[in-house]
Design an enzyme around this catalytic site. Structure first.
Site, PDB file in Angstrom:
ATOM      1  N   HIS A  49       0.846  -1.189   0.000  1.00 42.70           N
ATOM      2  CA  HIS A  49       0.000   0.000   0.000  1.00 42.70           C
ATOM      3  C   HIS A  49       0.885   1.244   0.000  1.00 42.70           C
ATOM      4  CE1 HIS A  49       0.582  -0.590   4.464  1.00 42.70           C
ATOM      5  NE2 HIS A  49       0.818   0.715   4.376  1.00 42.70           N
TER       6      HIS A  49
HETATM    7  P1  TYD Z   1      -1.874  -2.956   7.470  1.00 45.32           P
HETATM    8  O1  TYD Z   1      -1.454  -1.530   7.471  1.00 45.32           O
HETATM    9  O2  TYD Z   1      -2.673  -3.448   6.318  1.00 45.32           O
HETATM   10  O3  TYD Z   1      -0.617  -3.891   7.657  1.00 45.32           O
HETATM   11  P2  TYD Z   1       0.650  -4.142   6.703  1.00 45.32           P
HETATM   12  O4  TYD Z   1       0.616  -3.093   5.644  1.00 45.32           O
HETATM   13  O5  TYD Z   1       1.825  -4.035   7.585  1.00 45.32           O
HETATM   14  O6  TYD Z   1       0.509  -5.512   6.147  1.00 45.32           O
HETATM   15  O7  TYD Z   1      -2.664  -3.198   8.805  1.00 45.32           O
HETATM   16  C1  TYD Z   1      -3.168  -4.468   9.167  1.00 45.32           C
HETATM   17  C2  TYD Z   1      -4.468  -4.268   9.914  1.00 45.32           C
HETATM   18  O8  TYD Z   1      -4.247  -3.520  11.108  1.00 45.32           O
HETATM   19  C3  TYD Z   1      -5.502  -3.512   9.102  1.00 45.32           C
HETATM   20  O9  TYD Z   1      -6.770  -4.110   9.354  1.00 45.32           O
HETATM   21  C4  TYD Z   1      -5.496  -2.130   9.702  1.00 45.32           C
HETATM   22  C5  TYD Z   1      -5.075  -2.353  11.138  1.00 45.32           C
HETATM   23  N1  TYD Z   1      -4.300  -1.248  11.716  1.00 45.32           N
HETATM   24  C6  TYD Z   1      -4.860  -0.467  12.707  1.00 45.32           C
HETATM   25  O10 TYD Z   1      -6.013  -0.664  13.136  1.00 45.32           O
HETATM   26  N2  TYD Z   1      -4.108   0.561  13.236  1.00 45.32           N
HETATM   27  C7  TYD Z   1      -2.861   0.833  12.801  1.00 45.32           C
HETATM   28  O11 TYD Z   1      -2.195   1.785  13.305  1.00 45.32           O
HETATM   29  C8  TYD Z   1      -2.285   0.026  11.754  1.00 45.32           C
HETATM   30  C9  TYD Z   1      -0.897   0.283  11.229  1.00 45.32           C
HETATM   31  C10 TYD Z   1      -3.048  -1.004  11.248  1.00 45.32           C
END
Ligand code: TYD
Length: 135
Positions: A49
């Site tokens: 992302h």
């Molecule tokens: P995501 O940012 O998609 O993880 P990565 O990019 O590291 O694989 O986040 C995973 C899940 O956690 C998603 O459902 C959003 C949630 N999340 C929060 O609720 N708060 C946060 O600060 C972060 C970073 C993620």
């Protein structure tokens, strides 16, 4: 693409090392949120992302991983493998985290609170965003 790697100042003595991150100081933005990732499977990549506004400072406080940054034109891979090496990710960069070691703990400092609206999770939409925002 200018990838900003920060060599973090560490206070070392016979007891070990200590890195502190504050703004102003070693963190170039005011920190509104801290999160960390752990227990990753080396075969399973994360991220995929970009953010529209968010600035982040990312580092491996334990273990190592490969950080891919993509500005819509160029992809750049950085290995983060030291608690004194951080990467500043400005808005508008697609990021992927690959090959996390089993002991890897990724620490992220963020300039804003969590907002799903700030995410671009679709690569085609990211390319349009990058073109319009001229990374
Ligand atoms: P995501 O940012 O998609 O993880 P990565 O990019 O590291 O694989 O986040 C995973 C899940 O956690 C998603 O459902 C959003 C949630 N999340 C929060 O609720 N708060 C946060 O600060 C972060 C970073 C993620």
């Amino acid at each position: 693409m200018a990838v900003s790697i920060l060599q973090l100042k560490s206070i070392n003595d016979s007891r070990g090392g200590l890195v502190y991150l504050e703004h102003p100081g070693q963190c170039p933005f005011e920190i509104k949120r801290v999160y960390y990732l752990f227990g990753m499977d080396p075969q399973v990549a994360r991220g995929f992302h970009a953010h529209k506004e968010l600035r982040q400072l990312i580092m491996a406080v334990a273990g190592s991983f490969e950080l891919i940054l993509d500005d819509g034109v160029t992809r750049h891979t950085t290995v983060l493998d030291s608690p004194t090496k951080a990467c500043l990710i400005e808005p508008g960069y697609w990021r992927e985290m690959h090959n996390c070691s089993r002991d890897c703990v990724i620490l992220v400092l963020a300039s804003e609170r969590y907002s799903e609206d700030d995410y671009i999770r679709d690569y085609e939409k990211f390319l349009i965003f990058a073109r319009n925002n001229g990374q």
